[in-house]
Scaffold this active site. Structure first.
Site, mmCIF file in Angstrom:
data_model
loop_
_atom_site.group_PDB
_atom_site.id
_atom_site.type_symbol
_atom_site.label_atom_id
_atom_site.label_comp_id
_atom_site.label_asym_id
_atom_site.label_seq_id
_atom_site.Cartn_x
_atom_site.Cartn_y
_atom_site.Cartn_z
ATOM 1 C CG ASP A 1 38.510 -69.032 -15.079
ATOM 2 O OD1 ASP A 1 38.308 -69.688 -16.110
ATOM 3 O OD2 ASP A 1 37.609 -68.424 -14.467
ATOM 4 C CE LYS B 1 33.015 -68.968 -20.954
ATOM 5 N NZ LYS B 1 31.635 -68.584 -20.797
ATOM 6 C CG PHE C 1 33.163 -62.953 -15.403
ATOM 7 C CD1 PHE C 1 32.091 -62.303 -14.817
ATOM 8 C CD2 PHE C 1 32.941 -64.191 -15.984
ATOM 9 C CE1 PHE C 1 30.806 -62.858 -14.830
ATOM 10 C CE2 PHE C 1 31.676 -64.760 -15.991
ATOM 11 C CZ PHE C 1 30.609 -64.089 -15.411
HETATM 12 C C1 LIG Z 1 36.883 -66.830 -17.367
HETATM 13 C C2 LIG Z 1 35.531 -67.364 -16.994
HETATM 14 N N1 LIG Z 1 35.394 -68.069 -15.862
HETATM 15 C C3 LIG Z 1 34.210 -68.580 -15.496
HETATM 16 C C4 LIG Z 1 33.078 -68.391 -16.255
HETATM 17 C C5 LIG Z 1 31.751 -68.958 -15.809
HETATM 18 O O1 LIG Z 1 31.339 -69.982 -16.649
HETATM 19 P P1 LIG Z 1 29.794 -70.399 -16.659
HETATM 20 O O2 LIG Z 1 29.025 -69.253 -17.242
HETATM 21 O O3 LIG Z 1 29.750 -71.639 -17.507
HETATM 22 O O4 LIG Z 1 29.414 -70.669 -15.237
HETATM 23 C C6 LIG Z 1 33.174 -67.663 -17.444
HETATM 24 C C7 LIG Z 1 31.990 -67.401 -18.274
HETATM 25 O O5 LIG Z 1 31.936 -66.501 -19.088
HETATM 26 C C8 LIG Z 1 34.432 -67.132 -17.821
HETATM 27 O O6 LIG Z 1 34.584 -66.424 -18.947
#
Ligand SMILES: Cc1ncc(COP(=O)(O)O)c(C=O)c1O
Length: 407
Positions: free
Chosen positions: A236, A265, A151
């Site tokens: 990530d 975040k 994700f």
């Molecule tokens: C591991 C990871 N990458 C990317 C994202 C995407 O972030 P955003 O919702 O701020 O676009 C999230 C969001 O939950 C995430 O948990």
């Protein structure tokens, strides 16, 4: 505009707000029906006057606790000075934000964006350009390796390499150039890499997939494979980073230094969308003026907020708290036995209770018991309170979970 006349101060305010949201908002989420109007520390308060221990922390954006007073002050002070200059001009917060974040990550430069997905996109663009400019990959042949059950956000490129059909269905055609391999399988990475591979994008722990922790040594081996093949390792750490798993970064558990950190975040402690890509000059230096950007990326309000959010993380040793309290909390949870429970796992203050039945009904039950959790991947209850949570609050939470399974 009949709805605008509704008196939301009267009884059943929550019900009325739910109706308005259902009528006027797109239905791209399936939230628990609790309408929050206020929050402080680890607690949120609903319009019905109920209070709940927040065990989601806005998907780990609120690591520093809700409405953290120091971050609030930074936001207020900066908001009264200047909020947005765009990158057409310079501002006095961006340089310090970049310097401080680069130092924290042990890297050379920073590219600020807003949301997590934008930061992931930025990393993908950097990796592709790096592949062409530095590695000599023939034009338009760059490949990026990603993992099943990943994700990384919701843009069309990102959902294009998701293995979750709900995320993809109806959004094609998708961006080519991605290869999907099983998560946690370093041999699969080694097998799929070619001379055209520019990057491997990975979550050190797959949170949305259900708190999936890869086998020990996986990240170390992946880093070795990347180094041996001149492939960039893109971590990530949007959800796992900034203290959540008991270290500053989840990669730190294996002493792995990725080529690119992707952060978001908790970078702003829940006040304002701030994300960033952090790397070496050799990598992020591939961007030239005009090749990438964002109107709000690097704005002074976001930078001031993020600088303080990072300072709070360090001053309050939130990674250390997460390690210590998380280990204790996990052991408390693991004492709970129930036929519906398949496994309870976690790292730091990131715990997942994997069930044999849908997790939603347990999240509803926990809500009734005063604890807000959200199911992830149907079968897993994620428990990730703010890192400022107190041991007594965690003891209370463990009791609530026990009660939910006893009910
Ligand atoms: C591991 C990871 N990458 C990317 C994202 C995407 O972030 P955003 O919702 O701020 O676009 C999230 C969001 O939950 C995430 O948990």
């Amino acid at each position: 505009m009949e709805e605008s006349c509704i008196d939301t101060q009267t009884a059943d305010r929550a019900g009325r707000l739910l109706d308005i949201e259902d009528r006027w908002g797109a239905h791209n989420y399936h939230p628990l029906d609790v309408v929050i109007e206020r929050a402080a520390g680890s607690w949120v308060y609903s319009v019905d006057g109920d209070c709940y221990l927040d065990c989601l922390s806005a998907y780990s954006a609120v690591n520093q606790g809700h409405c953290n007073p120091r971050i609030l002050q930074a936001l207020q002070e900066q908001a009264s000075k200047v909020t947005l200059t765009s990158r057409a001009f310079r501002n006095d917060q961006l340089p310090l934000f970049c310097k401080e974040l680069a130092a924290l990550c042990g890297k050379e430069i920073v590219l600020p964006m807003n949301t997590g997905a934008e930061a992931v996109e930025t990393a993908l663009k950097a990796a592709r350009r790096w592949g062409y400019m530095r590695k000599g990959i023939p034009a338009d042949r760059a490949e990026i390796v990603v993992c099943e059950n990943n994700f990384h956000g919701r843009t069309t490129t990102i959902v294009g390499f998701s293995s979750d059909e709900d995320s993809r269905e109806g959004f094609g055609p998708f961006t080519p150039g991605f290869k999907v391999i099983p998560y946690g399988d370093a041999a699969a990475l080694e097998a799929v890499v070619t001379q055209n591979t520019c990057a491997f994008l990975v979550e050190p722990i797959q949170c949305e997939a259900g708190i999936l922790i890869p086998p020990d040594g996986y990240l170390t081996r992946a880093a070795e494979i990347c180094r041996a093949n001149n492939v960039l390792l893109l971590a990530d750490e949007i959800q796992t980073g900034l203290g959540r798993t008991g270290k500053l970064f989840a990669c730190d558990h294996e002493n792995v230094k990725p080529d690119i950190y992707i952060l978001g975040k908790a970078l702003s402690g829940g006040f304002y969308p701030v994300s960033a890509v952090v790397s070496q000059k050799d990598v992020l230096g591939v961007f030239s003026p005009g090749s990438h950007g964002s109107t709000y990326g690097g704005n002074p309000l976001g930078c001031a907020v993020a600088r303080t959010a990072l300072q709070v993380l360090l001053d309050e040793n939130l990674a250390g708290r997460s390690a210590e309290l998380g280990a204790w909390f996990l052991s408390e949870l693991q004492r709970i036995e129930h036929p519906d429970i398949k496994e309870i796992r976690g790292r730091g203050l990131l715990a997942g209770i994997e069930l044999r039945v849908p997790a939603r009904s347990y999240c509803e039950r926990l809500k009734k018991l005063g604890m807000l959790c959200k199911e992830t991947h149907d079968l897993v209850i994620r428990i990730a309170p703010p890192l400022i949570v107190e041991r007594e609050e965690l003891a209370w939470a463990a009791g609530r979970v026990r009660a939910a399974f006893a009910a």
